[in-house]
Write an enzyme that holds these catalytic residues in place. Structure first.
Site, short mmCIF file in Angstrom:
data_model
loop_
_atom_site.label_atom_id
_atom_site.label_comp_id
_atom_site.label_asym_id
_atom_site.label_seq_id
_atom_site.Cartn_x
_atom_site.Cartn_y
_atom_site.Cartn_z
CB SER A 1 -4.61 -5.42 4.97
OG SER A 1 -5.74 -5.14 5.78
CE LYS B 1 -6.05 -6.76 1.54
NZ LYS B 1 -6.56 -5.87 0.59
CG HIS C 1 -6.72 -9.57 4.98
ND1 HIS C 1 -7.55 -8.58 4.49
CD2 HIS C 1 -6.19 -9.05 6.11
CE1 HIS C 1 -7.53 -7.54 5.30
NE2 HIS C 1 -6.71 -7.80 6.29
CG ASN C 2 -9.68 -8.10 1.12
OD1 ASN C 2 -8.75 -7.92 1.91
ND2 ASN C 2 -9.92 -7.26 0.14
CD GLU D 1 -11.85 -6.24 5.00
OE1 GLU D 1 -10.61 -6.29 4.98
OE2 GLU D 1 -12.50 -5.53 4.21
P1 NBP Z 1 -8.30 3.36 -6.97
O1 NBP Z 1 -8.48 1.89 -6.92
O2 NBP Z 1 -9.48 4.24 -6.80
O3 NBP Z 1 -7.59 3.74 -8.37
C1 NBP Z 1 -7.31 5.07 -8.70
C2 NBP Z 1 -5.92 5.19 -9.28
O4 NBP Z 1 -5.78 4.38 -10.46
C3 NBP Z 1 -5.62 6.63 -9.71
O5 NBP Z 1 -4.29 6.92 -9.43
C4 NBP Z 1 -5.91 6.56 -11.21
O6 NBP Z 1 -5.25 7.56 -11.95
C5 NBP Z 1 -5.30 5.21 -11.51
N1 NBP Z 1 -5.66 4.69 -12.85
C6 NBP Z 1 -6.82 4.21 -13.31
BR1 NBP Z 1 -8.41 4.21 -12.40
N2 NBP Z 1 -6.76 3.77 -14.58
C7 NBP Z 1 -5.48 3.97 -14.94
C8 NBP Z 1 -4.78 3.73 -16.14
N3 NBP Z 1 -5.38 3.13 -17.18
N4 NBP Z 1 -3.48 4.10 -16.20
C9 NBP Z 1 -2.88 4.67 -15.13
N5 NBP Z 1 -3.49 4.93 -13.96
C10 NBP Z 1 -4.78 4.59 -13.86
O7 NBP Z 1 -7.17 3.80 -5.91
P2 NBP Z 1 -6.97 3.38 -4.39
O8 NBP Z 1 -8.24 3.32 -3.63
O9 NBP Z 1 -5.85 4.24 -3.89
O10 NBP Z 1 -6.43 1.88 -4.49
C11 NBP Z 1 -5.25 1.54 -5.20
C12 NBP Z 1 -5.11 0.02 -5.16
O11 NBP Z 1 -4.98 -0.39 -3.77
C13 NBP Z 1 -6.33 -0.72 -5.70
O12 NBP Z 1 -5.92 -1.90 -6.31
C14 NBP Z 1 -7.11 -1.05 -4.46
O13 NBP Z 1 -7.98 -2.16 -4.63
C15 NBP Z 1 -6.00 -1.35 -3.47
N6 NBP Z 1 -6.36 -1.19 -2.06
C16 NBP Z 1 -7.17 -0.19 -1.67
C17 NBP Z 1 -7.50 -0.06 -0.31
C18 NBP Z 1 -8.38 1.06 0.15
O14 NBP Z 1 -8.70 1.09 1.35
N7 NBP Z 1 -8.74 2.02 -0.73
C19 NBP Z 1 -6.95 -0.95 0.62
C20 NBP Z 1 -6.10 -1.96 0.18
C21 NBP Z 1 -5.81 -2.07 -1.15
P3 NBP Z 1 -6.02 8.95 -12.27
O15 NBP Z 1 -5.85 9.76 -11.05
O16 NBP Z 1 -5.30 9.47 -13.43
O17 NBP Z 1 -7.45 8.62 -12.56
#
Ligand code: NBP
Length: 459
Positions: A140, A195, A198-199, A202
């Site tokens: 988080s 987690k 937590h959400n 939130e």
């Molecule tokens: P995203 O949730 O937007 O996912 C994008 C990533 O997933 C890119 O690296 C993309 O690769 C990859 N990807 C996908 Br889509 N399909 C794929 C596949 N079949 N094989 C390999 N790679 C694949 O990214 P994020 O916002 O950085 O979040 C990452 C994780 O962290 C998620 O589970 C999210 O829920 C969690 N999270 C996010 C936050 C936040 O504030 N954003 C906070 C806490 C947790 P590509 O570049 O090749 O498309």
């Protein structure tokens, strides 16, 4: 860059979260391998890291991009530690399948995304058959937290978590005692479950804050004055991340107007709030405000055919003429924070009891003190409230007074009020409900004066 057995940890998935966590790891003097399906993201991250090093010449760590998964995996020291930060759901399974081609028994996969805890449970057993150790780790703090210090909630294989904890402790935020906001949360899917809850908390606090904002708007106050109220609210136990960002948001202008006033009143959701509600039903937890906050977002996409001018349906009685208005607001929001936290803890406790994950709730509260979205000074007092049996919820009077003063919809404030009322009630009207169930369906009832199950006796 091809280095064999050199890197201490690897990160797969370099969107905002993965890229920032990788930079955080490298800035703590670790040698980090990175890989992303789309090559350009790896190259962009290498450039960003190059700039990080220019800006911080003392950095001793390294960040190395790989264009294929095999050389990425081969670059890691054994047992290999791979963090996955891709979109939750099928992409996580895809990446795990690809990694399995190169990983060896004893290696560790850490799923650091927002995976559903049931998927984590499934992956744990699938991977243990292949002797791959699996950790489901909640994160988080959003993108800023990932870079500067998140709250990290790892669960699953104990030995594997113990091996990665030194790395997690380096990158995590600090609690009120300056300890790392991470711990072994528990076995199985404990990390992702905590987690998820937590959400849920939130969602509830965010909606509660939005309702206070709406109440203040209903008083006819300007965005500038409302911002001042939130600045004052962000103090004492309520000093918190969500109030800090609310103050920033309410102070942001777009041209001559406030940006918030130009944003459509429709809130979206990615699913973790809904999963929390499902878990509440599954484990029999009483989490009405979390449910209301999820439905409040659904309700914001309301069918517009019933809309009438807001001024006609809202009674704008002058809340600001109430005595101790500031104190009423503070008490009301205090009730929202408290009820939301208690509901979340209740749900974790019930799931923990059933699943035997070994979660220490005091530790969970501690690792939420820094880096995370629901961090607040309240978390300092929460263990004492949680562990006590005789609490007076003095916030209720203020909540009631505020709600009586307006017709503004307040689903979360009302449900927090009702939650606090219900958990303190000496008796509830559910004797009548159970009587009705027995009357029409012979569902039986228990008596206050005798042991056992009874049915019938109706005239
Ligand atoms: P995203 O949730 O937007 O996912 C994008 C990533 O997933 C890119 O690296 C993309 O690769 C990859 N990807 C996908 Br889509 N399909 C794929 C596949 N079949 N094989 C390999 N790679 C694949 O990214 P994020 O916002 O950085 O979040 C990452 C994780 O962290 C998620 O589970 C999210 O829920 C969690 N999270 C996010 C936050 C936040 O504030 N954003 C906070 C806490 C947790 P590509 O570049 O090749 O498309």
């Amino acid at each position: 860059m091809s280095v064999i057995n050199q890197n201490q940890i690897g990160v797969v998935g370099l969107a905002v979260m993965g890229a920032n966590l990788a930079r955080n790891l490298a800035s703590r003097d670790l040698q980090v391998a990175v890989y992303n399906r789309t090559q350009s993201k790896t190259e962009d991250l290498e450039k960003t890291w190059y700039q990080d090093q220019q800006d911080n010449p003392s950095y001793q760590g390294g960040l190395y991009g790989y264009q294929d998964l095999e050389s990425f995996v081969m670059s890691l020291q054994r047992p290999r530690k791979v963090m996955i930060l891709v979109k939750s759901g099928n992409p996580v399974d895809d990446v795990i399948d690809q990694l399995l081609e190169y990983l060896e028994p004893g290696d560790i996969i850490i799923d650091t995304g927002n995976s559903n805890w049931k998927d984590t449970q499934r992956r744990l057993s699938q991977l243990s058959e292949k002797q791959i150790r699996f950790v489901g780790c909640g994160v988080s703090g959003g993108e800023e937290g990932a870079l500067r210090g998140p709250s990290l909630m790892p669960g699953g294989d104990l030995e594997a978590v113990q091996e990665i904890l030194p790395y997690l402790q380096k990158i995590a935020a600090r609690d009120f005692q300056n300890q790392a906001c991470t711990t072994y949360v528990g076995s199985g899917a404990a990390g992702h479950f905590v987690k998820m809850v937590h959400n849920g908390i939130e969602y509830s606090i965010m909606q509660g804050i939005a309702e206070i904002y709406d109440l203040l708007k209903g008083c006819g106050l300007s965005t500038e004055v409302i911002q001042k109220h939130f600045k004052d609210l962000n103090s004492g136990l309520l000093e918190s991340f969500l109030l800090e960002i609310t103050v920033d948001i309410l102070g942001t202008k777009d041209g001559d107007e406030y940006l918030v006033d130009k944003i459509k009143d429709q809130a979206k959701a990615k699913g973790t709030g809904g999963w929390t509600v499902e878990a509440g039903l599954e484990f029999g937890a009483y989490i009405p405000s979390i449910a209301e906050s999820v439905f409040a977002r659904t309700g914001s996409s309301r069918n517009q055919r019933f809309i009438i001018n807001r001024d006609e349906i809202y009674t704008h009685i002058s809340l600001n003429k109430l005595t101790n208005f500031e104190e009423l607001l503070h008490q009301t929001l205090d009730g929202v924070y408290l009820a939301s936290y208690l509901q979340g803890l209740d749900l974790i406790a019930l799931a923990n009891q059933e699943k035997n994950w070994g979660i220490d709730l005091n530790e969970v509260i501690r690792i939420w003190q820094g880096g995370c979205i629901i961090r607040s000074r309240y978390l300092e007092k929460l263990p004492q409230i949680w562990n006590s049996t005789d609490q007076e919820f003095t916030q209720k009077a203020a909540m009631k007074m505020l709600m009586n003063g307006t017709n503004t919809p307040t689903p979360v404030i009302s449900s927090c009020y009702n939650y606090l009322q219900t958990i303190q009630a000496q008796y509830l009207p559910t004797n009548l409900t159970q009587a009705q169930r027995d009357y029409f369906g012979a569902h039986t009832y228990k008596r206050v004066d005798q042991e056992g199950d009874f049915s019938g006796g109706w005239s």
